[in-house]
Design a protein around this motif. Structure first.
Motif, PDB file in Angstrom:
ATOM      1  N   PRO A 402       0.729  -1.340  -0.634  1.00 43.88           N
ATOM      2  CA  PRO A 402       0.282   0.443  -0.321  1.00 43.88           C
ATOM      3  C   PRO A 402       0.383   1.420   0.106  1.00 43.88           C
ATOM      4  O   PRO A 402       0.056   2.676   0.028  1.00 43.88           O
ATOM      5  N   ILE A 403       2.477   1.012   0.020  1.00 43.83           N
ATOM      6  CA  ILE A 403       2.861   2.042   0.024  1.00 43.83           C
ATOM      7  C   ILE A 403       2.437   3.385  -1.226  1.00 43.83           C
ATOM      8  O   ILE A 403       2.706   4.579  -0.741  1.00 43.83           O
ATOM      9  N   GLU A 404       2.606   3.258  -1.896  1.00 44.62           N
ATOM     10  CA  GLU A 404       2.261   4.204  -3.478  1.00 44.62           C
ATOM     11  C   GLU A 404       0.844   4.640  -2.912  1.00 44.62           C
ATOM     12  O   GLU A 404       0.801   5.608  -3.104  1.00 44.62           O
ATOM     13  N   TYR A 405       0.226   4.300  -2.561  1.00 43.27           N
ATOM     14  CA  TYR A 405      -1.322   4.587  -2.004  1.00 43.27           C
ATOM     15  C   TYR A 405      -1.345   5.770  -1.285  1.00 43.27           C
ATOM     16  O   TYR A 405      -1.647   6.548  -1.257  1.00 43.27           O
ATOM     17  N   PHE A 406      -0.656   5.360  -0.143  1.00 46.78           N
ATOM     18  CA  PHE A 406      -0.258   6.100   0.991  1.00 46.78           C
ATOM     19  C   PHE A 406       0.037   7.834   0.847  1.00 46.78           C
ATOM     20  O   PHE A 406       0.391   8.905   0.975  1.00 46.78           O
ATOM     21  N   LYS A 407       1.738   7.369   0.752  1.00 43.58           N
ATOM     22  CA  LYS A 407       2.347   8.807  -0.931  1.00 43.58           C
ATOM     23  C   LYS A 407       1.482   9.431  -1.335  1.00 43.58           C
ATOM     24  O   LYS A 407       1.407  11.074  -1.065  1.00 43.58           O
ATOM     25  N   SER A 408      -0.088   9.072  -2.362  1.00 40.33           N
ATOM     26  CA  SER A 408      -0.160   9.869  -3.117  1.00 40.33           C
ATOM     27  C   SER A 408      -1.325  10.401  -2.192  1.00 40.33           C
ATOM     28  O   SER A 408      -1.931  11.518  -2.669  1.00 40.33           O
ATOM     29  N   LYS A 409      -1.246  10.395  -0.767  1.00 40.03           N
ATOM     30  CA  LYS A 409      -2.073  10.543   0.080  1.00 40.03           C
ATOM     31  C   LYS A 409      -1.721  11.560   0.786  1.00 40.03           C
ATOM     32  O   LYS A 409      -2.007  12.793   1.841  1.00 40.03           O
ATOM     33  N   GLY A 410      -0.275  11.719   0.582  1.00 36.54           N
ATOM     34  CA  GLY A 410       0.440  13.280   1.528  1.00 36.54           C
ATOM     35  C   GLY A 410       0.882  12.457   2.523  1.00 36.54           C
ATOM     36  O   GLY A 410       1.877  13.232   3.418  1.00 36.54           O
ATOM     37  N   PHE A 411       0.936  11.076   2.850  1.00 34.18           N
ATOM     38  CA  PHE A 411       1.448  10.401   4.422  1.00 34.18           C
ATOM     39  C   PHE A 411       3.087   9.819   3.611  1.00 34.18           C
ATOM     40  O   PHE A 411       3.165   8.859   2.868  1.00 34.18           O
ATOM     41  N   GLU A 412       3.942   9.867   3.674  1.00 35.15           N
ATOM     42  CA  GLU A 412       4.659   9.680   3.984  1.00 35.15           C
ATOM     43  C   GLU A 412       6.241   8.917   4.999  1.00 35.15           C
ATOM     44  O   GLU A 412       6.714   8.042   4.397  1.00 35.15           O
ATOM     45  N   THR A 413       5.400   8.952   5.750  1.00 31.78           N
ATOM     46  CA  THR A 413       6.420   7.667   7.341  1.00 31.78           C
ATOM     47  C   THR A 413       5.367   6.392   7.108  1.00 31.78           C
ATOM     48  O   THR A 413       4.247   6.420   7.207  1.00 31.78           O
ATOM     49  N   ILE A 414       5.896   5.503   6.819  1.00 29.07           N
ATOM     50  CA  ILE A 414       5.140   4.425   6.182  1.00 29.07           C
ATOM     51  C   ILE A 414       6.051   3.074   6.541  1.00 29.07           C
ATOM     52  O   ILE A 414       7.703   2.921   6.123  1.00 29.07           O
ATOM     53  N   LEU A 415       6.173   2.512   7.544  1.00 25.61           N
ATOM     54  CA  LEU A 415       6.978   1.314   7.773  1.00 25.61           C
ATOM     55  C   LEU A 415       6.070  -0.005   8.117  1.00 25.61           C
ATOM     56  O   LEU A 415       5.152  -0.215   8.545  1.00 25.61           O
ATOM     57  N   ASN A 416       7.056  -0.859   7.623  1.00 24.22           N
ATOM     58  CA  ASN A 416       6.236  -2.028   7.205  1.00 24.22           C
ATOM     59  C   ASN A 416       6.494  -3.093   9.126  1.00 24.22           C
ATOM     60  O   ASN A 416       7.676  -2.473  10.209  1.00 24.22           O
ATOM     61  N   TYR A 417       5.687  -3.779   9.214  1.00 32.90           N
ATOM     62  CA  TYR A 417       5.834  -4.358  10.774  1.00 32.90           C
ATOM     63  C   TYR A 417       6.885  -4.401  11.783  1.00 32.90           C
ATOM     64  O   TYR A 417       7.493  -4.114  12.624  1.00 32.90           O
ATOM     65  N   THR A 418       7.890  -5.743  11.177  1.00 29.23           N
ATOM     66  CA  THR A 418       8.962  -5.831  11.228  1.00 29.23           C
ATOM     67  C   THR A 418       9.551  -4.966  11.138  1.00 29.23           C
ATOM     68  O   THR A 418      11.284  -4.774  12.305  1.00 29.23           O
ATOM     69  N   ASP A 419       9.870  -4.346  10.649  1.00 29.47           N
ATOM     70  CA  ASP A 419      10.825  -2.456  11.482  1.00 29.47           C
ATOM     71  C   ASP A 419      10.442  -1.599  12.182  1.00 29.47           C
ATOM     72  O   ASP A 419      10.882  -1.140  12.895  1.00 29.47           O
ATOM     73  N   MET A 420       9.059  -1.732  12.649  1.00 33.15           N
ATOM     74  CA  MET A 420       9.017  -0.812  13.795  1.00 33.15           C
ATOM     75  C   MET A 420       8.583  -1.695  15.383  1.00 33.15           C
ATOM     76  O   MET A 420       8.597  -1.150  15.909  1.00 33.15           O
ATOM     77  N   VAL A 421       8.217  -3.661  15.442  1.00 30.48           N
ATOM     78  CA  VAL A 421       8.053  -4.477  16.080  1.00 30.48           C
ATOM     79  C   VAL A 421       8.811  -5.022  16.732  1.00 30.48           C
ATOM     80  O   VAL A 421       9.855  -5.242  15.992  1.00 30.48           O
ATOM     81  N   LEU A 422       9.328  -4.924  18.046  1.00 32.78           N
ATOM     82  CA  LEU A 422       9.719  -5.557  19.118  1.00 32.78           C
ATOM     83  C   LEU A 422      10.290  -7.711  18.655  1.00 32.78           C
ATOM     84  O   LEU A 422       9.753  -7.526  19.056  1.00 32.78           O
TER      85      LEU A 422
END
Length: 422
Positions: A402-422
């Motif tokens: 979904p990254i391109e979709y949210f970028k098209s809406k102006g939201f640039e900070t998008i993290l995959n689950y494994t990049d966020m969760v300990l």
């Protein structure tokens, strides 16, 4: 002779646990006797798969926190001594503008920029937090699923000869964002100078609360204090809760009691600060019931966190909830079931159905509009609010990237689950 060790254990369920210690044999015995961390005591037996020696325990501690933020694949490369793969595996898998930051964070010891190894310095560290289920209703006894994040905050304490407290706060780019100096007169703490009156007043409130819990705290001693965030302040991952937990550890007081005397809230964020794995958090007759759980969804590559760039004040969100809540008994029962089902969920379709249902229930009880309906009504996947609605991160579940979709809406900070969760 080494004075510190970093170790990685492989648990009975195949998960890894990273720790540090000054006595490796004793610590291994404690883990296998069920006296170690909550994560290992429920996954016995454990076996040592990696060991690294250090001259100083604070170096080992910092290395531990670095490795804890790594992906499973990167830990496996380290265990196998496949060092050539480490730079490649440090690369963040999402395309957000924090890609470079995540890569640098994994590849280097971020604490080395501020810690003088020749000084006698105490270091405390707490994980950030995300509340996956039971936002708001956790205050009234619902069972919540919460997860510690790879991003946290550290607190560094160094004694100084003058009887005063100097405070320096650094952001995730190592830039100073707050500085203050406090003096002591009898048993009173006074603000001498500050770069932000509101923050120093809040910090003074915390210090005063600590002294209420531990009257001997800061008596006849001066300190230089530094805090270092690993995430931008507007991410909402627990700038306050990680600070509260770190200060409580430093002052040897109960972090939950300190939270009650200062910021308030259910306390799930303190639980995340202290734990190394996903957990359920519930208040039953005003008593905390905390259980670590094995939440490792097979579809995690289909889960993302998107930042809405609207920092939400949790206290405002809670006040709105308390003014609008209704049908709580039925709601709590349903949310409890959803939380349990999410933990054991095996398919993306089922997970999406559960979080969609959860979103509608919380919308009804708080008289708010779901975030997908507000901002992303043309999105084919699921979008769930996290924590106080209206800002910070949302959880996205999608069969397609979904990254391109949210970028098209102006939201640039998008993290995959494994990049966020300990």
């Amino acid at each position: 002779m080494p004075n510190g060790f970093v170790y990685i254990l492989e648990c009975s369920d195949g998960s890894f646990y990273t720790g540090s210690t000054i006595n490796i044999e004793q610590r291994l015995n404690e883990h296998n006797n069920g006296q170690g961390a909550n994560h290992t005591k429920k996954r016995l037996p454990v076996k040592l798969v990696f060991l690294e020696e250090f001259d100083r325990i604070d170096d080992a501690f910092n290395r531990e926190k670095q490795i804890q933020g790594w992906s499973r694949n990167k830990k496996i490369a380290l265990i196998n001594r496949d060092f050539e793969k480490l730079p490649e595996l440090a690369e963040c898998k999402n395309e957000s503008h924090f890609k470079k930051w995540l890569r640098l964070r994994s590849a280097t010891n971020q604490h080395s920029l501020i810690i003088d190894k020749d000084k006698n310095m105490q270091t405390y560290y707490s994980h950030g937090k995300l509340l996956l289920t039971a936002e708001y209703v956790v205050l009234d006894g619902a069972k919540a699923l919460a997860i510690p994040t790879v991003f946290g905050q550290s607190l560094h304490i160094e004694k100084q000869p003058e009887n005063k407290l100097t405070w320096n706060s650094l952001d995730h780019n190592q830039n100073e964002w707050f500085n203050a100096e406090f003096s002591f007169q009898d048993e009173t703490v006074l603000i001498e100078n500050t770069t932000n009156a509101e923050i120093s007043d809040r910090l003074l409130q915390i210090i005063t609360a600590v002294k209420e819990l531990n009257p001997n705290f800061l008596n006849d001693e001066g300190f230089n204090v530094s805090t270092v965030l690993e995430f931008p302040k507007n991410w909402g991952l627990g700038t306050s809760s990680t600070l509260i937990n770190n200060i409580a550890n430093w002052a040897n007081v109960d972090a939950y009691k300190l939270l009650e005397l200062t910021f308030g809230g259910s306390g799930y964020d303190i639980a995340c600060a202290q734990e190394d794995s996903a957990l359920t958090y519930q208040l039953i007759n005003k008593k905390r019931v905390i259980e670590t759980v094995n939440f490792n969804p097979s579809f995690k590559n289909n889960l993302y966190f998107v930042h809405l760039n609207k920092k939400q004040n949790s206290r405002d969100g809670i006040a709105h909830y308390k003014a609008n809540r209704s049908n709580l008994e039925e709601t709590i029962t349903t949310i409890n079931v959803i939380t349990e089902q999410i933990i054991i969920c095996e398919t993306l379709d089922k997970f999406q159905s559960l979080i969609d249902n959860h979103e509608q229930i919380i919308a009804s009880v708080t008289n708010q509009t779901p975030v997908k309906q507000l901002l992303f009504d043309d999105f084919s996947g699921s979008v769930k609010s996290l924590g106080a609605w209206g800002g910070d991160f949302v959880l996205v579940a999608s069969k397609n990237n979904p990254i391109e979709y949210f970028k098209s809406k102006g939201f640039e900070t998008i993290l995959n689950y494994t990049d966020m969760v300990l």
